[in-house]
Write a protein that holds these residues in place. Structure first.
Motif, mmCIF file in Angstrom:
data_model
loop_
_atom_site.group_PDB
_atom_site.id
_atom_site.type_symbol
_atom_site.label_atom_id
_atom_site.label_comp_id
_atom_site.label_asym_id
_atom_site.label_seq_id
_atom_site.Cartn_x
_atom_site.Cartn_y
_atom_site.Cartn_z
ATOM 1 N N ILE A 14 0.814 -1.185 0.067
ATOM 2 C CA ILE A 14 0.163 0.105 -0.052
ATOM 3 C C ILE A 14 0.944 1.270 -0.011
ATOM 4 O O ILE A 14 0.585 2.233 -0.743
ATOM 5 N N PHE A 15 1.999 1.385 0.912
ATOM 6 C CA PHE A 15 2.793 2.253 1.030
ATOM 7 C C PHE A 15 3.650 2.612 -0.524
ATOM 8 O O PHE A 15 3.475 3.893 -0.966
ATOM 9 N N PHE A 16 4.014 1.810 -1.156
ATOM 10 C CA PHE A 16 4.678 1.948 -2.327
ATOM 11 C C PHE A 16 3.464 2.250 -3.569
ATOM 12 O O PHE A 16 4.125 3.095 -4.496
ATOM 13 N N THR A 17 2.415 1.672 -3.286
ATOM 14 C CA THR A 17 1.301 2.155 -4.389
ATOM 15 C C THR A 17 0.972 3.812 -4.264
ATOM 16 O O THR A 17 0.949 4.189 -5.251
ATOM 17 N N LEU A 18 0.966 4.193 -2.930
ATOM 18 C CA LEU A 18 0.665 5.479 -2.708
ATOM 19 C C LEU A 18 1.792 6.359 -3.058
ATOM 20 O O LEU A 18 1.644 7.457 -3.747
ATOM 21 N N MET A 19 2.966 5.780 -2.880
ATOM 22 C CA MET A 19 4.046 6.647 -3.529
ATOM 23 C C MET A 19 4.151 6.900 -5.013
ATOM 24 O O MET A 19 4.133 7.695 -5.611
ATOM 25 N N ILE A 20 3.639 5.627 -5.746
ATOM 26 C CA ILE A 20 3.442 5.896 -7.012
ATOM 27 C C ILE A 20 2.258 6.598 -7.460
ATOM 28 O O ILE A 20 2.305 7.655 -8.511
ATOM 29 N N ILE A 21 1.365 6.845 -6.682
ATOM 30 C CA ILE A 21 0.333 7.670 -7.193
ATOM 31 C C ILE A 21 0.887 9.023 -6.632
ATOM 32 O O ILE A 21 0.349 9.993 -7.373
ATOM 33 N N ALA A 22 1.448 9.292 -5.811
ATOM 34 C CA ALA A 22 1.900 10.724 -5.363
ATOM 35 C C ALA A 22 2.951 11.158 -6.356
ATOM 36 O O ALA A 22 2.881 12.277 -7.024
ATOM 37 N N ALA A 23 3.796 10.010 -6.864
ATOM 38 C CA ALA A 23 4.594 10.445 -7.959
ATOM 39 C C ALA A 23 3.989 10.952 -9.250
ATOM 40 O O ALA A 23 4.147 11.768 -10.108
ATOM 41 N N PHE A 24 2.731 10.225 -9.478
ATOM 42 C CA PHE A 24 2.008 10.647 -10.615
ATOM 43 C C PHE A 24 1.317 11.844 -10.559
ATOM 44 O O PHE A 24 1.113 12.488 -11.532
ATOM 45 N N TYR A 25 0.788 12.053 -9.351
ATOM 46 C CA TYR A 25 0.114 13.600 -9.209
ATOM 47 C C TYR A 25 1.187 14.612 -9.338
ATOM 48 O O TYR A 25 0.903 15.452 -9.951
ATOM 49 N N VAL A 26 2.614 14.366 -8.649
ATOM 50 C CA VAL A 26 3.596 15.481 -8.839
ATOM 51 C C VAL A 26 4.052 15.502 -10.277
ATOM 52 O O VAL A 26 3.944 16.636 -10.779
ATOM 53 N N THR A 27 3.877 14.225 -11.114
ATOM 54 C CA THR A 27 4.109 14.682 -12.531
ATOM 55 C C THR A 27 3.271 15.387 -13.203
ATOM 56 O O THR A 27 3.496 16.305 -13.965
ATOM 57 N N VAL A 28 1.936 14.855 -13.166
ATOM 58 C CA VAL A 28 0.808 15.657 -13.676
ATOM 59 C C VAL A 28 0.845 17.255 -13.390
ATOM 60 O O VAL A 28 0.632 18.158 -14.166
#
Length: 451
Positions: A198-212
């Motif tokens: 879950i933590f790394f999935t949230l990290m990926i979502i956060a990276a997606f948000y930062v990228t967008v």
């Protein structure tokens, strides 16, 4: 950028959805594998206890030494002899705490230290759960055995000793072990792995948000840059064209011989040159503020005096638009510590902004009041006002409010960004309150110089 951005957004979204799908499937598969693993550990643990208990059953003596009936198989008929040959069941050889200790030790040895269990030891068949007395069971076995949804059970048969001639008359025995909350036990052992997933999935979502967000910000900066270049080109084009016409006029022999006309055209060149220098200075000043290299020359000064001077500096411009002003400087104390030049620029910029975005019968009202620690300055006009969207973005660098059919507003969109930066550099605050068609009010708050 407009064409490639939707593609990038779509690719990132699909990648993120695929990663989340794979993570969910991995967790489901891992959960099932962990259940199978824990169940095998339970079977092994109970099996080891069952083997240990079987080994402790008394070995039946051999009946081959006893005389047989002539011509027949062994058929012991003496009741006393049968009682002597009887092997006591395990339920009579052990106590509940002894069985519990054996199971606990076996569970610990097989990696099930956190497992809680209940057990039943009985004579008779355990395959169909038709238990017979005597029985040996833990206190809560009956309740836990009935809960087949949350609990998991293991059944092991304890066969009669195979190395005896009387094994046909010895009953089998069985042990049933029920583990409490089997699913909870599985999830407890998977807790770290699930939390990591879950933590790394949230990290990926956060990276997606930062990228967008970065892409959107880059897109916005690109639009701002284009607007700035267009504004700058327009601002420089007018004075350059005026200077070019003035230079061409000065080359005319009639103008050269006329001192008055020569002076007129040279004054035009000088004024336009000042105007260009001012624009360049504005851009350079914004660059310094960006790098936080602007140095403030702080000293004690009376804000009321600066406000009056700033209003006097723009009086001709205000009267040229047919406007008027009101001063209500009612603050009990107006002594602040500020940079005089920048503080003057802040007040001037806000008044100038009111004049630029004005309508007929413009009225600018400037009022002050003081609290125990702060000086409050309110600069209010009855101009065209601003939308909520404009109010949210008004302090952004290079942002210029849409003025509808009003096209005579000039500038780079740096004025209010500069104002906000300077106010905050003085440890002050600024906010805006505006209504479309009714006007705008800027409220400034500066700390008073105490003592």
């Amino acid at each position: 950028m407009k064409k490639i951005f939707p593609i990038i957004f779509l690719l990132i979204t699909l990648s993120l959805a695929a990663i989340i799908y794979i993570q969910i499937n991995w967790i489901v598969t891992m959960n099932q594998n962990k259940k199978d693993q824990l169940y095998r550990q339970m079977v092994d643990a109970v099996g080891s206890v069952a083997a240990d208990l079987t080994a402790h059953r008394m070995t039946a003596p051999s009946f081959k030494s006893f005389p047989l009936r002539p011509g027949g198989a062994f058929q012991p008929m003496n009741p006393f002899l049968m009682e002597m040959m009887r092997i006591p069941p395990i339920t009579q050889s052990f106590t509940v705490p002894e069985i519990n200790n054996r199971l606990r030790k076996a569970f610990n040895n097989h990696g099930l230290k956190d497992a809680r269990f209940e057990f039943l030891l009985s004579s008779g068949s355990t395959s169909d759960v038709s238990f017979k007395a005597p029985q040996l069971q833990s206190a809560n076995f009956a309740a836990e055995w009935a809960d087949t949804i949350n609990n998991k059970s293991v059944i092991e048969v304890l066969p009669a000793p195979a190395n005896t001639d009387a094994n046909s008359v010895l009953p089998d025995e069985g042990i049933i072990v029920v583990v409490h909350d089997f699913n909870g036990l599985v999830q407890g052992q998977m807790r770290f792995m699930i939390a990591s997933a879950i933590f790394f999935t949230l990290m990926i979502i956060a990276a997606f948000y930062v990228t967008v967000s970065a892409l959107l910000r880059q897109k916005k900066l690109s639009e701002i840059k284009n607007d700035f270049i267009n504004n700058m080109t327009h601002e420089f084009k007018t004075p350059l064209a005026t200077i070019s016409l003035a230079v061409d006029a000065l080359r005319n022999e009639k103008v050269v011989s006329d001192r008055e006309k020569t002076g007129y055209f040279t004054s035009i060149i000088k004024e336009e040159n000042k105007r260009m220098n001012k624009q360049v200075e504005t851009i350079l000043q914004a660059s310094l503020l960006d790098r936080q290299e602007q140095q403030l020359n702080l000293r004690s000064l009376h804000a009321h005096r600066i406000i009056q001077e700033a209003l006097e500096n723009v009086r001709l411009q205000l009267e040229g638009k047919g406007g008027s002003s009101e001063l209500q400087l009612t603050a009990m104390t107006d002594l602040i510590e500020a940079d005089e030049v920048h503080f003057m620029n802040v007040i001037t910029n806000l008044i100038d902004n009111a004049i630029k975005y004005s309508k007929e019968n413009l009225l600018i009202r400037i009022s002050t009041h003081s609290t125990l620690r702060n000086l409050i300055i309110r600069i209010e006009d009855n101009g065209i006002g601003m939308t909520k969207e404009t109010q949210r973005r008004i302090f952004e660098k290079f942002y210029r409010a849409h003025t509808g059919n009003l096209h005579n507003v000039k500038g780079f969109g740096l004025g209010l960004s500069y104002v906000k930066t300077i106010v905050e550099a003085h440890e002050g605050k600024i906010k805006v309150d505006s209504t479309i068609g009714k006007g705008t009010a800027f409220i400034l708050e500066f700390p008073l110089k105490l003592g």
